[in-house]
Design an enzyme around this catalytic site. Structure first.
Site, PDB file in Angstrom:
ATOM      1  CG  HIS A  84      -1.856   1.192   1.130  1.00  0.00           C
ATOM      2  ND1 HIS A  84      -2.996   0.959   0.323  1.00  0.00           N
ATOM      3  CD2 HIS A  84      -1.941   2.268   1.675  1.00  0.00           C
ATOM      4  CE1 HIS A  84      -3.490   2.197   0.002  1.00  0.00           C
ATOM      5  NE2 HIS A  84      -3.020   3.111   0.940  1.00  0.00           N
ATOM      6  CG  ASP A  94      -0.634   5.593  -0.073  1.00  0.00           C
ATOM      7  OD1 ASP A  94      -1.970   5.649  -0.525  1.00  0.00           O
ATOM      8  OD2 ASP A  94      -0.475   5.389   1.376  1.00  0.00           O
ATOM      9  CG  HIS A 138       0.285  10.800   1.666  1.00  0.00           C
ATOM     10  ND1 HIS A 138       0.146  10.218   0.445  1.00  0.00           N
ATOM     11  CD2 HIS A 138      -0.628  10.263   2.339  1.00  0.00           C
ATOM     12  CE1 HIS A 138      -0.848   9.150   0.772  1.00  0.00           C
ATOM     13  NE2 HIS A 138      -0.916   9.156   1.760  1.00  0.00           N
TER      14      HIS A 138
HETATM   15 ZN   LIG Z   1      -3.298   5.199   0.818  1.00  0.00          ZN
END
Ligand SMILES: [Zn+2]
Length: 307
Positions: free
Chosen positions: A239, A243, A266
């Site tokens: 994951h 992302d 992020h």
């Molecule tokens: Zn995510």
């Protein structure tokens, strides 16, 4: 050699779901778009101007939980990363994403529902060459024990390492070389994950309102709370790759190079793109050819054989 062309979707298509953080239900409609128009988000619940936001790292705001785009005037679109990853994986260059709420639906917490949506819409080749970003020099962003890095490679590849105290996650390191099928089979089904104590904190802060065991893997101590268990043994690191792929696609083009993430997220991914575009010698635009992709695979096989 055949030059790789740009792609859009063949037909409009929609789906509906709840936002992970806002808990607000919203519909998205994907619409075909012209060559060189890129990926454009449109808030259809806002009347008047200023309702369009291009999917660019320049429009991403400081956020560690999800990737949020803003038009600079208070209008935002949250949690774009899983849809962006699906668009990157399906090699869609141009599309309009209409949304009648503040956050892209979380669906099942992975990119698989968006991959399915794109497949149902169909992919259409367009009469314009696809532009890629070739990484020429290594660019690294660090923050304590976290880092994100882009470096030259013959094709596109990614690797990621995470390290959590929980034995349900622990240390996971995965390296993936992308071809047209890799994203769908190896990455797209990996779900968002969180720790129960964090979920409680986020709820108290008004976040994760739409989160549930239907759209996230939830870990409590050393235990996974989801009845069905994991979709991949190392779903967590997969994951993180998902992302990062979605975040990197905010560069506005696919990359030819290697991405390496170490406990990053992020925020660092956005800073990495900022650093890349601040270093003109570190990258260049290039067209891709099908032959070049084959060359990259041959190069890697030789590299592996000699290693
Ligand atoms: Zn995510």
């Amino acid at each position: 050699m055949n030059i790789v062309q740009q792609h859009t979707i063949r037909n409009p298509i929609h789906c509906r779901g709840v936002g992970l953080h806002s808990g607000v239900k919203a519909s998205i409609v994907l619409r075909p778009a012209a060559p060189d128009s890129g990926i454009l988000f449109r808030r259809t619940d806002i009347v008047g101007g200023g309702a369009e936001i291009a999917a660019s790292w320049r429009n991403a705001i400081e956020s560690s939980l999800c990737t949020t785009l803003s038009n600079g005037e208070g209008l935002t679109i949250g949690t774009v990363e899983h849809l962006m990853a699906a668009l990157a994986g399906a090699e869609i260059d141009n599309v309009v994403v209409e949304l009648d709420g503040p956050e892209v639906p979380i669906m099942d917490g992975s990119a698989a529902p968006f991959v399915f949506l794109i497949e149902c819409a169909g992919v259409a080749e367009q009469d314009a060459p696809r532009r890629a970003i070739r990484i020429l020099e290594t660019v690294t962003i660090g923050d304590g024990d976290k880092s994100a890095c882009l470096m030259p490679d013959a094709g596109f590849s990614m690797s990621f390492e995470i390290d959590f105290a929980s034995r349900a996650v622990s240390q996971q390191d995965l390296s993936i070389v992308f071809d047209s099928e890799t994203f769908k089979t190896e990455i797209s089904r990996a779900r968002t994950f969180g720790f129960l104590h964090e979920v409680d904190q986020m709820r108290a802060a008004g976040l994760a309102r739409g989160g549930s065991l239907d759209n996230a893997v939830v870990v409590s101590g050393d235990t996974i709370l989801n009845e069905g268990g994991l979709r991949y043994a190392d779903e967590f690191v997969r994951h993180k790759l998902l992302d990062s792929l979605g975040d990197l696609y905010l560069a506005g083009a696919p990359m030819i190079g290697h991405f390496r993430g170490l406990r990053s997220g992020h925020l660092l991914n956005r800073k990495l793109l900022e650093a890349l575009f601040a270093a003109p010698d570190a990258w260049c635009y290039t067209t891709q050819s099908r032959g070049e992709a084959i060359d990259a695979l041959i190069w890697r096989e030789r590299h592996r054989a000699s290693a």
